[in-house]
Design a protein around this motif. Structure first.
Motif, PDB file in Angstrom:
ATOM      1  N   GLN A   6      -9.660  -1.515  -3.467  1.00 50.92           N
ATOM      2  CA  GLN A   6      -9.581  -1.459  -2.006  1.00 50.92           C
ATOM      3  C   GLN A   6     -10.009  -2.791  -1.407  1.00 50.92           C
ATOM      4  O   GLN A   6     -10.983  -3.389  -1.846  1.00 50.92           O
ATOM      5  CB  GLN A   6     -10.502  -0.340  -1.495  1.00 50.92           C
ATOM      6  N   SER A   7      -9.266  -3.290  -0.403  1.00 49.42           N
ATOM      7  CA  SER A   7      -9.558  -4.614   0.146  1.00 49.42           C
ATOM      8  C   SER A   7      -9.869  -4.567   1.638  1.00 49.42           C
ATOM      9  O   SER A   7      -9.516  -5.464   2.394  1.00 49.42           O
ATOM     10  CB  SER A   7      -8.370  -5.553  -0.093  1.00 49.42           C
ATOM     11  N   THR A   8     -10.498  -3.491   2.077  1.00 50.92           N
ATOM     12  CA  THR A   8     -10.901  -3.376   3.479  1.00 50.92           C
ATOM     13  C   THR A   8     -12.415  -3.206   3.563  1.00 50.92           C
ATOM     14  O   THR A   8     -13.056  -2.709   2.636  1.00 50.92           O
ATOM     15  CB  THR A   8     -10.228  -2.161   4.153  1.00 50.92           C
ATOM     16  N   ILE A   9     -12.969  -3.629   4.685  1.00 53.07           N
ATOM     17  CA  ILE A   9     -14.401  -3.473   4.927  1.00 53.07           C
ATOM     18  C   ILE A   9     -14.737  -1.990   4.989  1.00 53.07           C
ATOM     19  O   ILE A   9     -14.036  -1.204   5.634  1.00 53.07           O
ATOM     20  CB  ILE A   9     -14.795  -4.151   6.253  1.00 53.07           C
ATOM     21  N   GLN A  10     -15.837  -1.593   4.333  1.00 48.69           N
ATOM     22  CA  GLN A  10     -16.253  -0.198   4.317  1.00 48.69           C
ATOM     23  C   GLN A  10     -17.582  -0.043   5.043  1.00 48.69           C
ATOM     24  O   GLN A  10     -18.273  -1.017   5.335  1.00 48.69           O
ATOM     25  CB  GLN A  10     -16.369   0.293   2.870  1.00 48.69           C
ATOM     26  N   SER A  11     -17.933   1.203   5.311  1.00 46.90           N
ATOM     27  CA  SER A  11     -19.165   1.475   6.061  1.00 46.90           C
ATOM     28  C   SER A  11     -20.395   0.949   5.335  1.00 46.90           C
ATOM     29  O   SER A  11     -21.347   0.486   5.960  1.00 46.90           O
ATOM     30  CB  SER A  11     -19.303   2.976   6.323  1.00 46.90           C
ATOM     31  N   ARG A  12     -20.377   0.995   4.003  1.00 44.71           N
ATOM     32  CA  ARG A  12     -21.556   0.510   3.268  1.00 44.71           C
ATOM     33  C   ARG A  12     -21.700  -1.005   3.405  1.00 44.71           C
ATOM     34  O   ARG A  12     -22.804  -1.540   3.397  1.00 44.71           O
ATOM     35  CB  ARG A  12     -21.486   0.912   1.796  1.00 44.71           C
ATOM     36  N   ASP A  13     -20.570  -1.725   3.565  1.00 43.67           N
ATOM     37  CA  ASP A  13     -20.631  -3.162   3.820  1.00 43.67           C
ATOM     38  C   ASP A  13     -21.292  -3.430   5.177  1.00 43.67           C
ATOM     39  O   ASP A  13     -22.175  -4.287   5.299  1.00 43.67           O
ATOM     40  CB  ASP A  13     -19.226  -3.772   3.833  1.00 43.67           C
ATOM     41  N   LEU A  14     -20.851  -2.680   6.194  1.00 44.47           N
ATOM     42  CA  LEU A  14     -21.377  -2.864   7.538  1.00 44.47           C
ATOM     43  C   LEU A  14     -22.860  -2.501   7.606  1.00 44.47           C
ATOM     44  O   LEU A  14     -23.621  -3.117   8.350  1.00 44.47           O
ATOM     45  CB  LEU A  14     -20.575  -2.018   8.536  1.00 44.47           C
ATOM     46  N   GLU A  15     -23.267  -1.525   6.809  1.00 42.80           N
ATOM     47  CA  GLU A  15     -24.668  -1.125   6.787  1.00 42.80           C
ATOM     48  C   GLU A  15     -25.545  -2.256   6.262  1.00 42.80           C
ATOM     49  O   GLU A  15     -26.621  -2.542   6.801  1.00 42.80           O
ATOM     50  CB  GLU A  15     -24.846   0.125   5.918  1.00 42.80           C
ATOM     51  N   VAL A  16     -25.088  -2.927   5.211  1.00 41.74           N
ATOM     52  CA  VAL A  16     -25.832  -4.057   4.657  1.00 41.74           C
ATOM     53  C   VAL A  16     -25.921  -5.187   5.685  1.00 41.74           C
ATOM     54  O   VAL A  16     -26.975  -5.805   5.882  1.00 41.74           O
ATOM     55  CB  VAL A  16     -25.163  -4.571   3.364  1.00 41.74           C
ATOM     56  N   ILE A  17     -24.814  -5.464   6.369  1.00 46.36           N
ATOM     57  CA  ILE A  17     -24.790  -6.506   7.397  1.00 46.36           C
ATOM     58  C   ILE A  17     -25.740  -6.158   8.539  1.00 46.36           C
ATOM     59  O   ILE A  17     -26.534  -6.989   8.992  1.00 46.36           O
ATOM     60  CB  ILE A  17     -23.348  -6.695   7.926  1.00 46.36           C
ATOM     61  N   ASP A  18     -25.690  -4.903   8.998  1.00 43.79           N
ATOM     62  CA  ASP A  18     -26.549  -4.469  10.098  1.00 43.79           C
ATOM     63  C   ASP A  18     -28.027  -4.603   9.743  1.00 43.79           C
ATOM     64  O   ASP A  18     -28.858  -4.984  10.574  1.00 43.79           O
ATOM     65  CB  ASP A  18     -26.251  -3.013  10.467  1.00 43.79           C
ATOM     66  N   ASN A  19     -28.377  -4.289   8.501  1.00 45.18           N
ATOM     67  CA  ASN A  19     -29.778  -4.374   8.087  1.00 45.18           C
ATOM     68  C   ASN A  19     -30.317  -5.792   8.211  1.00 45.18           C
ATOM     69  O   ASN A  19     -31.508  -6.000   8.479  1.00 45.18           O
ATOM     70  CB  ASN A  19     -29.938  -3.892   6.642  1.00 45.18           C
ATOM     71  N   ILE A  20     -29.442  -6.775   8.033  1.00 43.32           N
ATOM     72  CA  ILE A  20     -29.857  -8.176   8.166  1.00 43.32           C
ATOM     73  C   ILE A  20     -29.877  -8.597   9.635  1.00 43.32           C
ATOM     74  O   ILE A  20     -30.841  -9.191  10.115  1.00 43.32           O
ATOM     75  CB  ILE A  20     -28.906  -9.091   7.366  1.00 43.32           C
ATOM     76  N   ILE A  21     -28.822  -8.256  10.351  1.00 43.65           N
ATOM     77  CA  ILE A  21     -28.689  -8.682  11.748  1.00 43.65           C
ATOM     78  C   ILE A  21     -29.794  -8.101  12.620  1.00 43.65           C
ATOM     79  O   ILE A  21     -30.384  -8.791  13.457  1.00 43.65           O
ATOM     80  CB  ILE A  21     -27.317  -8.270  12.319  1.00 43.65           C
ATOM     81  N   TYR A  22     -30.084  -6.821  12.436  1.00 42.95           N
ATOM     82  CA  TYR A  22     -30.991  -6.136  13.353  1.00 42.95           C
ATOM     83  C   TYR A  22     -32.461  -6.220  12.954  1.00 42.95           C
ATOM     84  O   TYR A  22     -33.315  -5.595  13.583  1.00 42.95           O
ATOM     85  CB  TYR A  22     -30.569  -4.672  13.496  1.00 42.95           C
ATOM     86  N   GLU A  23     -32.777  -6.994  11.943  1.00 43.20           N
ATOM     87  CA  GLU A  23     -34.174  -7.202  11.556  1.00 43.20           C
ATOM     88  C   GLU A  23     -34.469  -8.692  11.487  1.00 43.20           C
ATOM     89  O   GLU A  23     -34.699  -9.246  10.414  1.00 43.20           O
ATOM     90  CB  GLU A  23     -34.466  -6.521  10.216  1.00 43.20           C
TER      91      GLU A  23
END
Length: 301
Positions: A6-23
């Motif tokens: 699969q070559s699309t962004i998934q929710s688990r990818d966004l979760e990892v990104i959010d953990n960095i951005i929002y902290e």
């Protein structure tokens, strides 16, 4: 199809990104360490209106039945500031995503650290220096603040702290402190000291004397003049003719406040082959200064 990845962004990818951005790291949020924040402005608003106190107001004894009561409104000037969006984004190629899926991992979210940092840097720059292109005034450039020049008492008739003795630096800070605590009602006001990194290190290392091994920083902290002493990179070149400055600010929303109608927010990802872009936005109006007299900036250090 066997082996298809699969070559699309998934929710688990966004979760990892959010953990960095929002902290974010505390040291990245310099402006929030200096100024109180106001979040209850609607994120859809285009402007924010507030009042600047030009002096301390008026009151007097009146005769029975008198109508000439002084109005504090006469000492308050109405101002409006625009609210702007600051934005940044990260992106991944189709191959980035395929490689991560093949390895059974999420996408490399290290780019999120850069997005978080540049957003914080822009917030800080707007708060302290403003933005000339968009006519945003920084808190330490606001009209009506008290501005002083560092005395030319250093070696060789210089004003820079690297040429001064510990006693001269302490006296200079004391003079600036006095400019706020002698204002009516500000005798015990909580005050924060903002220093450029180089000057922070000077007072952190400079000993008072051969007999007194305490550093200037230790002596200032023991004096309890300031509730906090903060390293602020945006003080570099902030003064007249691009000189370095320090600043003192009364730590209260009565004096100044950082207006943040919308915290950093991730928007839906955008796909345009071969990249998927993940955009982030924050809404900000900079710092509104309500009582400029309670801010002192000293140039030429």
């Amino acid at each position: 199809m066997p082996g298809k990845v699969q070559s699309t962004i998934q929710s688990r990818d966004l979760e990892v990104i959010d953990n960095i951005i929002y902290e974010p790291k505390q040291e990245e949020l310099t402006a929030r360490n200096v100024f109180p924040q106001k979040y209850d402005v609607n994120e859809g608003a285009e402007t924010y209106t507030y009042y600047v106190m030009s002096r301390s107001g008026a009151a007097k004894i009146i005769a029975n039945g008198a109508t000439d009561i002084p109005l504090v409104d006469e000492d308050m000037v109405k101002h409006s500031v625009s609210i702007y969006s600051i934005a940044s984004a990260l992106s991944f190629t189709v191959q980035d995503i395929r490689a991560a899926r093949m390895q059974g991992t999420t996408v490399d979210a290290s780019k999120a650290t850069t997005v978080r940092r540049v957003m914080a840097e822009k917030e800080n720059a707007i708060a302290f220096k403003g933005d000339k292109k968009h006519a945003i005034k920084g808190a330490f450039e606001a009209a009506g603040i008290q501005v002083m020049n560092s005395p030319v008492t250093g070696e060789g008739g210089l004003s820079k702290w690297e040429s001064k003795t510990a006693e001269q630096i302490i006296d200079e800070l004391g003079e600036a402190h006095t400019k706020i605590v002698t204002l009516p009602g500000y005798g015990t006001a909580p005050i924060k000291l903002c220093l450029p990194p180089k000057q922070y290190e000077i007072i952190n290392k400079k000993r008072y004397s051969n007999e007194d091994k305490r550093t200037v920083l230790q002596i200032i902290r023991e004096s309890a003049w300031f509730t906090d002493i903060i390293r602020v990179p945006d003080m570099v070149g902030l003064g007249t003719d691009g000189t370095d400055s320090f600043a003192l600010v009364h730590s209260s929303n009565e004096t100044a406040e950082l207006i943040i109608p919308m915290e950093i927010k991730r928007h839906p990802e955008e796909y345009n082959f071969p990249r998927t872009k993940v955009p982030f936005e924050e809404r900000i109006a900079g710092v509104v200064v309500r009582f400029p007299n309670a801010i002192v900036r000293c140039d030429g250090i």
